[in-house]
Design a protein around this motif. Structure first.
Motif, mmCIF file in Angstrom:
data_model
loop_
_atom_site.group_PDB
_atom_site.id
_atom_site.type_symbol
_atom_site.label_atom_id
_atom_site.label_comp_id
_atom_site.label_asym_id
_atom_site.label_seq_id
_atom_site.Cartn_x
_atom_site.Cartn_y
_atom_site.Cartn_z
ATOM 1 N N ARG A 65 -0.036 -11.595 12.371
ATOM 2 C CA ARG A 65 -0.439 -11.962 11.016
ATOM 3 C C ARG A 65 -0.943 -13.408 10.975
ATOM 4 N NH1 ARG A 65 1.512 -9.173 6.772
ATOM 5 N NH2 ARG A 65 2.605 -10.851 5.679
ATOM 6 N N TYR A 66 -1.796 -13.668 9.989
ATOM 7 C CA TYR A 66 -2.333 -15.006 9.814
ATOM 8 C C TYR A 66 -1.268 -15.962 9.287
ATOM 9 C CZ TYR A 66 -6.984 -12.862 10.240
ATOM 10 O OH TYR A 66 -8.092 -12.186 10.693
ATOM 11 N N VAL A 67 -1.491 -17.256 9.482
ATOM 12 C CA VAL A 67 -0.613 -18.283 8.912
ATOM 13 C C VAL A 67 -0.485 -18.083 7.405
ATOM 14 C CG1 VAL A 67 -0.341 -20.758 8.512
ATOM 15 C CG2 VAL A 67 -1.170 -19.957 10.726
ATOM 16 N N HIS A 68 -1.587 -17.768 6.766
ATOM 17 C CA HIS A 68 -1.639 -17.506 5.329
ATOM 18 C C HIS A 68 -0.603 -16.467 4.913
ATOM 19 C CE1 HIS A 68 -4.649 -17.102 1.773
ATOM 20 N NE2 HIS A 68 -4.214 -18.345 1.808
ATOM 21 N N SER A 69 -0.240 -15.575 5.839
ATOM 22 C CA SER A 69 0.689 -14.483 5.547
ATOM 23 C C SER A 69 2.124 -14.814 5.939
ATOM 24 C CB SER A 69 0.232 -13.208 6.268
ATOM 25 O OG SER A 69 -1.047 -12.815 5.843
ATOM 26 N N LEU A 79 10.321 -19.473 10.580
ATOM 27 C CA LEU A 79 9.758 -18.155 10.287
ATOM 28 C C LEU A 79 10.752 -17.444 9.385
ATOM 29 C CD1 LEU A 79 7.469 -16.098 10.922
ATOM 30 C CD2 LEU A 79 9.016 -15.145 12.647
ATOM 31 N N LYS A 80 10.325 -17.108 8.178
ATOM 32 C CA LYS A 80 11.259 -16.627 7.163
ATOM 33 C C LYS A 80 11.918 -15.312 7.558
ATOM 34 C CE LYS A 80 7.562 -14.575 4.309
ATOM 35 N NZ LYS A 80 6.406 -15.152 5.000
ATOM 36 N N VAL A 81 13.180 -15.189 7.190
ATOM 37 C CA VAL A 81 13.915 -13.942 7.387
ATOM 38 C C VAL A 81 13.165 -12.814 6.684
ATOM 39 C CG1 VAL A 81 16.024 -12.705 6.769
ATOM 40 C CG2 VAL A 81 16.174 -15.021 7.660
ATOM 41 N N GLY A 82 13.040 -11.707 7.371
ATOM 42 C CA GLY A 82 12.347 -10.553 6.805
ATOM 43 C C GLY A 82 10.936 -10.381 7.320
ATOM 44 N N GLU A 83 10.392 -11.407 7.985
ATOM 45 C CA GLU A 83 9.049 -11.272 8.548
ATOM 46 C C GLU A 83 9.128 -10.405 9.803
ATOM 47 O OE1 GLU A 83 5.231 -11.375 8.426
ATOM 48 O OE2 GLU A 83 6.177 -12.855 7.109
ATOM 49 N N LEU A 400 0.339 -5.480 10.189
ATOM 50 C CA LEU A 400 -0.449 -6.168 11.209
ATOM 51 C C LEU A 400 -1.868 -6.403 10.710
ATOM 52 C CD1 LEU A 400 0.716 -4.213 14.376
ATOM 53 C CD2 LEU A 400 1.568 -6.397 13.515
ATOM 54 N N GLU A 401 -2.322 -7.641 10.851
ATOM 55 C CA GLU A 401 -3.668 -7.982 10.411
ATOM 56 C C GLU A 401 -4.664 -8.020 11.569
ATOM 57 O OE1 GLU A 401 -3.679 -10.549 6.662
ATOM 58 O OE2 GLU A 401 -2.108 -11.483 7.883
ATOM 59 N N GLY A 402 -4.180 -7.872 12.794
ATOM 60 C CA GLY A 402 -5.064 -7.774 13.936
ATOM 61 C C GLY A 402 -5.423 -6.327 14.226
ATOM 62 N N ARG A 403 -6.266 -6.141 15.228
ATOM 63 C CA ARG A 403 -6.729 -4.805 15.601
ATOM 64 C C ARG A 403 -6.510 -4.579 17.089
ATOM 65 N NH1 ARG A 403 -12.596 -3.564 13.178
ATOM 66 N NH2 ARG A 403 -12.023 -1.567 14.098
ATOM 67 N N SER A 404 -6.238 -3.343 17.454
ATOM 68 C CA SER A 404 -6.017 -3.020 18.868
ATOM 69 C C SER A 404 -7.269 -3.300 19.691
ATOM 70 C CB SER A 404 -5.625 -1.550 19.016
ATOM 71 O OG SER A 404 -5.570 -1.204 20.394
ATOM 72 N N LEU A 405 -7.050 -3.899 20.853
ATOM 73 C CA LEU A 405 -8.137 -4.166 21.790
ATOM 74 C C LEU A 405 -8.334 -3.044 22.799
ATOM 75 C CD1 LEU A 405 -7.377 -7.939 22.508
ATOM 76 C CD2 LEU A 405 -9.020 -6.992 20.870
ATOM 77 N N LEU A 406 -7.499 -2.005 22.743
ATOM 78 C CA LEU A 406 -7.631 -0.927 23.722
ATOM 79 C C LEU A 406 -9.030 -0.324 23.762
ATOM 80 C CD1 LEU A 406 -4.413 1.297 23.969
ATOM 81 C CD2 LEU A 406 -5.204 -0.537 25.461
ATOM 82 N N ALA A 500 -9.396 -14.400 1.943
ATOM 83 C CA ALA A 500 -8.245 -14.815 1.141
ATOM 84 C C ALA A 500 -7.796 -13.724 0.177
ATOM 85 C CB ALA A 500 -8.572 -16.095 0.378
ATOM 86 N N ARG A 501 -8.711 -12.798 -0.165
ATOM 87 C CA ARG A 501 -8.358 -11.710 -1.079
ATOM 88 C C ARG A 501 -7.786 -10.485 -0.373
ATOM 89 N NH1 ARG A 501 -13.570 -12.925 -3.136
ATOM 90 N NH2 ARG A 501 -14.354 -10.980 -2.239
ATOM 91 N N ARG A 502 -7.653 -10.548 0.950
ATOM 92 C CA ARG A 502 -7.173 -9.373 1.679
ATOM 93 C C ARG A 502 -5.771 -8.980 1.192
ATOM 94 N NH1 ARG A 502 -5.647 -13.767 3.919
ATOM 95 N NH2 ARG A 502 -3.751 -13.896 5.168
ATOM 96 N N CYS A 503 -5.435 -7.724 1.380
ATOM 97 C CA CYS A 503 -4.099 -7.250 1.014
ATOM 98 C C CYS A 503 -3.158 -7.521 2.180
ATOM 99 C CB CYS A 503 -4.138 -5.751 0.701
ATOM 100 S SG CYS A 503 -2.541 -5.061 0.233
ATOM 101 N N ALA A 504 -2.307 -8.541 2.049
ATOM 102 C CA ALA A 504 -1.462 -8.946 3.168
ATOM 103 C C ALA A 504 0.009 -9.041 2.807
ATOM 104 C CB ALA A 504 -1.930 -10.301 3.711
ATOM 105 N N GLN A 505 0.345 -8.925 1.545
ATOM 106 C CA GLN A 505 1.730 -9.162 1.135
ATOM 107 C C GLN A 505 2.511 -7.883 0.854
ATOM 108 O OE1 GLN A 505 2.942 -12.163 1.466
ATOM 109 N NE2 GLN A 505 0.899 -12.795 2.104
ATOM 110 N N ARG A 506 1.864 -6.731 0.831
ATOM 111 C CA ARG A 506 2.581 -5.486 0.608
ATOM 112 C C ARG A 506 3.094 -4.980 1.958
ATOM 113 N NH1 ARG A 506 -1.315 -1.900 -1.123
ATOM 114 N NH2 ARG A 506 -1.289 -0.918 0.918
ATOM 115 N N THR A 507 4.291 -5.421 2.316
ATOM 116 C CA THR A 507 4.815 -5.137 3.652
ATOM 117 C C THR A 507 6.103 -4.318 3.612
ATOM 118 O OG1 THR A 507 5.946 -7.260 3.660
ATOM 119 C CG2 THR A 507 3.752 -7.190 4.662
#
Length: 557
Positions: A65-69, A79-83, A400-406, A500-507
């Motif tokens: 995940r990005y720093v923003h997340s 690193l906050k508990v729950g991440e 996860l905000e990254g993508r598989s490199l496979l 910045a508008r990506r959906c990143a907080q619904r985890t």
């Protein structure tokens, strides 16, 4: 029997520049073992970290995940508990996740205490160790000063040195990261003038061989059993820039590549860029005498790392483990070494934000790409998704905000691969923020890079920075204040806004659950009717609990 990757060695060096390996084009470095790995796999030519600071970059790698997340914007921020981390995701799909070496992770002690977590039990230990099970953790900076030690944890490496007969309370410093003067005086590796002298330690006892020993022990102990990902995380070639013989004098002044900087960068610098140039480390690395001492030592540290890779890879091959082990080799960020009038790694020139990334996949599906170079834009956050994909499971992109490199490793180009990569830096604890009189909420930098343009936005009303990587690959000419490039600047700001508008907080809820909710009866299936006029307007079974005879009222006197 078909070759299939089962396990992963995730090797990370600290502060290794992408262009200081011979397979990436350095004219004088000799790194045959890392080069050989590249010839067996894919060398990614445009790999970027999501922060140029150790702790922040690593938290991106470990969470996907990005720093923003995840919120770890600078070193020693917890690193906050729950991440959720790579280890959490891997254990969900039946794979173990181990650590050997450095994470630079700070535990959220207040959060753990709030939730009653004990760092001595399994769950608490994983939360405190960034999701890893620890084979050996050593962050490698056992410094101490008038305010106390930099790291209050125990030092396994110091304990190892003491077991070998090295004396004193901190042999990490006194032996592995210092030299011995002719007059018997300790010459600390913290002082750059001592960089060219040999560290006062037997080479086989220095940090890089020690960690390689731990990695070999792990590989032997884990030959059979559940699949695993092991993060082998080296402290070097990170400062202190000092290395034992014979590596201290393998390279000399004639092997130093010309410095990349221009007078224009100082004469008309963006205010934020100028602030970092004026830091002590920038002024120090602007001196040619410092570069002459440091860079050959830095190259020697890299050469030692490569030799240890040869030792590690040979052991895996001799044990028959190479055919079932994916090997990822990368770095958490680079090192300016005086380029652009900077030291360290805090801004977003290629010397800092671009890293080597080499991936060897022994699987037969990867045979077509062996020895190739990929120019696709790759981010460090792609690695957790890759490791989960390797286990045959879906990488949960809700988290996860990254993508598989496979697919890239196996000769496929996924649809809609990213158009740009992102990096961030929260410099609110830096003296630059003080010099610029920045509120902590404004002391933030963002980078957007594609294959042609690199853009930096600084909060607080500063002008952006912009470089044309085709016309100006050395990133000398800042076009951020150029009216002629307003369309490119608009594009970059649009990209930054989209990101910045990506959906990143619904985890806490997977997409499948959300889709199932809208495909089913929704609230009505649980007896909640909103805006329903008549019973026949909904499926009959939804109102079963609400139909039947009227029940009598209780009697009242």
């Amino acid at each position: 029997m078909a070759r299939k990757a089962k396990n992963v060695l995730f090797i990370m060096f600290d502060q290794l520049r992408w262009d200081y390996l011979s397979c990436y084009g350095h004219p004088h470095m000799d790194t045959p073992n890392i080069d050989r790995l590249a010839s067996m796999g894919v060398r990614f030519n445009r790999a970027y970290v999501q922060s140029t600071i150790c702790g922040s970059s690593r938290m991106c790698a470990y969470t996907g995940r990005y720093v923003h997340s995840h919120g770890v914007g600078f070193n020693n921020a917890p690193l906050k508990v729950g991440e959720l981390t790579m280890g959490d995701h891997l254990r969900d799909v039946g794979a173990e996740c181990w650590l050997i070496g450095k994470t630079h992770m700070s535990a959220d002690k207040a959060g753990m205490e709030r939730f009653g977590m004990d760092a001595e039990d399994v769950i608490g230990a994983r939360v405190a160790e960034c999701g890893f099970d620890v084979w050996e953790r050593d962050d490698g900076l056992w410094a101490e000063g008038p305010s106390g030690p930099y790291d209050e944890r125990r030092s396994p490496y110091n304990e190892y040195l003491k077991s070998k007969g090295y004396q004193g309370d901190n042999p990490w410093h006194d032996y592995a990261n210092s030299a011995a003067g002719d007059d018997g005086k300790l010459l600390s590796g913290w002082f750059l003038e001592n960089s060219g002298k040999p560290a006062h330690v037997h080479e086989e006892d220095s940090e890089t061989p020690w960690l390689t020993d731990r990695a070999i022990e792990f590989a032997d102990a884990k030959r059979d059993g559940a699949p695993w990902v092991c993060h082998v995380s080296y402290i070097k070639p990170h400062w202190p820039y000092i290395v034992p013989a014979p590596y201290n004098d393998m390279y000399g002044e004639e092997h130093i590549i010309p410095v990349k900087r221009s007078e224009a960068e100082r004469a008309d610098a963006n205010p934020v860029f100028a602030g970092f140039q004026e830091k002590m480390v920038g002024r120090t690395f602007a001196r040619e005498d410092v570069r002459r001492e440091v860079i050959p030592a830095y190259m020697g540290l890299i050469k030692q790392c490569d030799d240890q890779m040869g030792r590690l890879f040979k052991h895996l091959e001799d044990a028959g483990a190479m055919e079932e082990t994916m090997i990822v080799l990368t770095s958490d960020h680079g090192d300016y070494l005086g380029d652009h009038w900077l030291g360290e790694k805090e801004l977003f020139h290629d010397q800092s934000v671009r890293v080597p990334m080499i991936i060897y996949d022994p699987s037969e599906e990867a045979d077509a790409t062996r020895g190739t170079v990929s120019d696709e834009l790759v981010e460090m956050i792609d690695l957790p998704a890759t490791f989960i994909d390797l286990q045959g499971a879906r990488a949960p992109d809700e988290w996860l905000e990254g993508r598989s490199l496979l697919p890239l490793l196996r000769g496929e180009r996924p649809d809609e691969w990213r158009e740009f990569a992102v990096s961030e830096y929260d410099y609110s604890t830096s003296k630059v923020a003080k010099a610029l009189d920045m509120h902590p909420k404004d002391a933030r930098l963002f980078m957007i890079v594609d294959k042609r343009w690199k853009f930096m936005h600084a909060e607080g009303g500063f002008p952006p920075m912009l470089f044309d990587l085709e016309a100006d690959p050395d990133e000398y000419e800042d076009l951020g204040r150029s009216d002629a490039h307003s369309e490119i600047l608009d594009l970059m700001y649009d990209r930054l806004a989209k990101w910045a508008r990506r959906c990143a907080q619904r985890t806490t809820m997977k997409d499948e659950r959300l889709i199932a909710a809208r495909e089913g009866g929704g609230p009505a299936s649980r007896g909640v009717f909103i805006g329903i006029n008549a019973e026949e307007d909904i499926p009959h079974e939804f109102s079963t609990a609400y139909r039947g005879p009227v029940r009598p009222l209780p009697e009242r006197s």
